[in-house]
Design an enzyme around this catalytic site. Structure first.
Site, PDB file in Angstrom:
ATOM      1  N   ASP A  30       0.794  -1.102   0.137  1.00 49.68           N
ATOM      2  CA  ASP A  30      -0.291   0.170   0.099  1.00 49.68           C
ATOM      3  C   ASP A  30       0.563   1.602  -0.112  1.00 49.68           C
ATOM      4  OD1 ASP A  30      -3.017   0.228   0.950  1.00 49.68           O
ATOM      5  OD2 ASP A  30      -1.850   2.505   1.008  1.00 49.68           O
ATOM      6  N   ASN A  87     -12.558  -3.364   3.033  1.00 47.45           N
ATOM      7  CA  ASN A  87     -13.568  -1.942   3.197  1.00 47.45           C
ATOM      8  C   ASN A  87     -14.744  -2.187   1.834  1.00 47.45           C
ATOM      9  OD1 ASN A  87     -12.102  -0.932   5.671  1.00 47.45           O
ATOM     10  ND2 ASN A  87     -10.618   0.316   4.280  1.00 47.45           N
ATOM     11  N   GLY A  93     -15.575   2.685   4.611  1.00 46.87           N
ATOM     12  CA  GLY A  93     -14.317   3.344   4.083  1.00 46.87           C
ATOM     13  C   GLY A  93     -13.260   3.059   2.493  1.00 46.87           C
ATOM     14  N   GLN A  94     -14.239   2.432   2.193  1.00 45.51           N
ATOM     15  CA  GLN A  94     -13.663   2.337   0.783  1.00 45.51           C
ATOM     16  C   GLN A  94     -13.472   3.425  -0.585  1.00 45.51           C
ATOM     17  OE1 GLN A  94     -16.046  -0.728  -1.720  1.00 45.51           O
ATOM     18  NE2 GLN A  94     -14.044  -1.003  -3.102  1.00 45.51           N
ATOM     19  N   HIS A 100     -10.406  -5.442  -3.078  1.00 45.69           N
ATOM     20  CA  HIS A 100      -9.326  -5.791  -2.731  1.00 45.69           C
ATOM     21  C   HIS A 100      -9.581  -6.283  -1.256  1.00 45.69           C
ATOM     22  CE1 HIS A 100      -9.890  -1.705  -2.232  1.00 45.69           C
ATOM     23  NE2 HIS A 100      -9.345  -1.430  -0.995  1.00 45.69           N
ATOM     24  N   HIS A 102      -6.766  -5.512   2.313  1.00 47.63           N
ATOM     25  CA  HIS A 102      -5.841  -5.185   3.192  1.00 47.63           C
ATOM     26  C   HIS A 102      -5.009  -6.219   3.900  1.00 47.63           C
ATOM     27  CE1 HIS A 102      -6.661  -0.639   2.728  1.00 47.63           C
ATOM     28  NE2 HIS A 102      -7.916  -1.326   1.841  1.00 47.63           N
TER      29      HIS A 102
END
Ligand code: AMP
Ligand code: ZN
Length: 114
Positions: A30, A87, A93-94, A100, A102
């Site tokens: 990230d 998310n 919070g996306q 994807h 995290h």
């Protein structure tokens, strides 16, 4: 999808620190890490979020989880514990609308999450 940041990473148009690749999945660091280890695991195929998956995506979703576990082992965060988060939707919070996970580790985490 031409305008999707993660599709552009898959296609190589945007550089990323790729740490894993197979025929269906890639993983990369990230760019704005929220923990000492913060890896993103994504399908090469564009899916907007978990909400866009169907019964036929079972094998892909399984492989994504397998790769999350592999990344955690490779980055040495299994013993200290790690968190795997997808998310889903703006309210959660996306911010990038390409599915994807995290993989976060290397620090302690609160529960419930913020
Ligand atoms: P989310 O907010 O759950 O949609 O997560 C999107 C994540 O993508 C954030 O943690 C961003 O820091 C990360 N991100 C966005 N653009 C890039 C990029 N070009 N390379 C690496 N990570 C990125
Ligand atoms: Zn995409």
């Amino acid at each position: 999808m031409a305008e999707c940041i993660f599709c552009q990473i898959v296609g190589g148009a945007i550089p990323a620190k790729k740490i894993y690749e197979d025929d269906q999945v890639i993983a990369f660091d990230d760019m704005n890490p929220q923990a000492r280890v913060h890896v993103l695991v994504i399908p090469k195929r564009h899916l907007g979020s978990l909400d866009d998956t169907q019964d036929s995506d079972g094998a892909l979703l399984g492989q994504l989880m397998i790769v999350c576990a592999k990344m955690a082992r490779e980055r040495g965060i299994v013993e200290s514990g790690y968190r795997v988060v997808a998310n889903t939707g703006r309210g959660a919070g996306q911010t990038v609308f390409h599915l994807h996970w995290h993989v976060l580790g290397g620090r302690s985490f609160e529960w419930p999450p913020g």
